[in-house]
Design an enzyme around this catalytic site. Structure first.
Site, PDB file in Angstrom:
ATOM      1  N   SER A   1     -46.181 -14.448  34.156  1.00  0.00           N
ATOM      2  CA  SER A   1     -47.265 -15.421  34.073  1.00  0.00           C
ATOM      3  C   SER A   1     -47.022 -16.394  32.935  1.00  0.00           C
ATOM      4  CB  SER A   1     -48.617 -14.709  33.873  1.00  0.00           C
ATOM      5  OG  SER A   1     -48.661 -14.085  32.605  1.00  0.00           O
TER       6      SER A   1
ATOM      7  N   ASP B   1     -39.676 -16.513  22.997  1.00  0.00           N
ATOM      8  CA  ASP B   1     -41.022 -15.946  22.879  1.00  0.00           C
ATOM      9  C   ASP B   1     -41.106 -14.837  21.837  1.00  0.00           C
ATOM     10  OD1 ASP B   1     -39.607 -14.129  24.460  1.00  0.00           O
ATOM     11  OD2 ASP B   1     -40.917 -14.317  26.193  1.00  0.00           O
TER      12      ASP B   1
END
Length: 472
Positions: A14, A238
């Site tokens: 997502s 990330d």
């Protein structure tokens, strides 16, 4: 007026746009937009749908306009290692192939014939994963050399989105280090390594560090959205962004817990010693040229796949409840075995491992889930032992950050098996770290030390003690 920053945080399943700003000395967050991401089959390859993802970024920014929010900046982070090659007209030469694609099978060993494993580690400090960018590029060179011959630009996934936003090309430092092509000491592309691999050096862009203001939106995009803003580089890897949000930095080991578990500690210099090589630790770039000395562990990908294999009949919360009920079941699998990277059926693969190692075979959803959680905890314990051996000291705390820190059963297991205090939170670590880097660039936060103090005061962190309460 506070400065408003948008974190675009895209993971394997997502993505979302999160608004962040400072108010009353605290960092405030608000979710603007959330969307699905997944790997799809295109031809013979497993790929990311980058065009759809970029459209979702624009959709999120359009929601800002609808909500009468005028952000000052935007920063994008994604997973590591994957990339696009652009031709002379700045068009992609291939699909955005995923690191879970099998095109790199067996190629790591071929590269070692050109450039020894020891030398590669000594120069780059990066752990050996068969999907690292270096092996993906080698696969293209071996099987589709005409693509490399046409390539004029190498952009990692967030670099590509930044190019689409601004028209400017750059390779961001934290993500670039994951390629295993950046020299750990010079912090630049390793020219000698690229020469020996016969990979075109000219296609790589200048490496830029987090907090760099890349530029404003393209005129046509600003016109389409109805406003302009600055594009600022966070740690585009990330995990690099997530680690910025670790509030317990002193004597602490962190676990960035999501699809992958990234477990390690921060350091001010790369550790490229033999023992770190043997244990397959990496020295990835962090903010302010710190190093993230860590190890990749398979992570919650396994339970995500288990959930999918049960046709999403059970929520993640329900799987935890069922695992708690399976008190008497005990089996441990090696979560880092390549067989769990992208199996046809995760449940069957877990059962097969147990059969092959003469262990009890899980037969219920609770037993499968318990096996996964206890196997993850066992892997974390092994990694703690290795880190303490390399650093020749004990660490007092483990800080679990990211979405996985909401799993209270796993947090308690970590505390129990490691006999350490476990601090769980913040949940939105990646978005928080992304926004913190932007706010530092905008002058709203002075430095990483102040950022962590603000983060510690702004978000809930839960504490778990070992069940035995024995901490020496």
């Amino acid at each position: 007026m506070p400065k408003y920053s948008i974190a675009v945080d895209i993971g394997a399943s997502s993505g979302r746009l999160i608004l962040g700003y400072i108010e009353d000395s605290l960092l405030k967050l608000a979710e603007i937009h959330r969307f699905e991401n997944k790997i799809v089959e295109k031809g013979d390859s497993f790929c990311w749908e980058v065009d759809k993802l970029f459209q979702e970024i624009k959709n999120g920014l359009k929601k800002c306009k609808e909500m009468d929010i005028k952000p000052d900046s935007i920063g994008i982070d994604t997973w590591a290692v994957d990339f696009l090659l652009l031709d002379e007209n700045d068009q992609p030469l291939t699909e955005a192939v995923s690191y879970r694609d099998p095109r790199t099978d067996g190629l790591m060993e071929e590269v070692f014939k050109l450039f020894s494993k020891e030398r590669l580690y000594l120069e780059t400090g990066i752990q050996f994963q068969k999907f690292n960018t270096i092996y993906q590029l080698y696969s293209i060179k071996k099987n589709n050399p005409e693509i490399l011959e046409k390539a004029k630009s190498f952009l990692m996934i967030p670099d590509y989105f930044n190019y689409l936003l601004t028209g400017k090309k750059a390779n961001e430092y934290t993500n670039a280090t994951s390629t295993q092509l950046v020299n750990a000491f010079t912090k630049k592309w390793d020219q000698q390594l690229l020469d020996e691999l016969d990979i075109n050096k000219e296609m790589f862009e200048e490496i830029k560090t987090p907090k760099t203001v890349l530029g404003h939106l393209r005129e046509e995009l600003a016109s389409e959205l109805g406003f302009d803003l600055q594009v600022i580089l966070p740690a585009t890897h990330d995990t690099g962004s997530a680690v910025i949000a670790v509030p317990e930095e002193n004597e602490s080991i962190y676990i960035s817990s999501g699809t992958w578990s990234l477990m390690g500690t921060e350091n001010y210099f790369p550790i490229c010693v033999t023992k770190a090589l043997d244990y397959n630790f990496t020295n990835e770039g962090g903010i302010d040229y710190q190093y993230r000395f860590l190890k990749n562990i398979m992570g919650l990908w396994m339970i995500q796949e288990v959930k999918r294999n049960y046709n999403d009949e059970y929520s993640f919360g329900k799987l935890v409840d069922l695992a708690r009920e399976a008190n008497d079941f005990k089996a441990i699998v090696n979560v880092n075995d390549d067989r769990f990277l992208k199996p046809e059926n995760m449940i069957q693969e877990i059962m097969n491992f147990c059969i092959e190692t003469s262990q009890p075979v899980p037969s219920t959803p609770g037993e499968v889930a318990k096996c996964v959680y206890e196997s993850l905890a066992a892997s974390y314990q092994e990694t703690v032992t290795e880190i303490e051996e390399i650093f020749e000291k004990k660490f007092e705390k483990i800080n679990v950050i990211g979405g996985g820190c909401q799993n209270e059963m796993l947090n308690q297991l970590i505390a129990d098996v490691t006999n350490k205090e476990v601090f769980a939170g913040p949940v939105e670590a990646t978005a928080i770290g992304n926004i913190a880097a932007q706010l530092m660039a905008l002058g709203e936060i002075n430095d990483i030390k102040e950022a962590r103090l603000i983060i510690k005061e702004s978000f809930e962190v839960k504490k778990y003690l070992p069940a035995r309460h024995v901490i020496s």
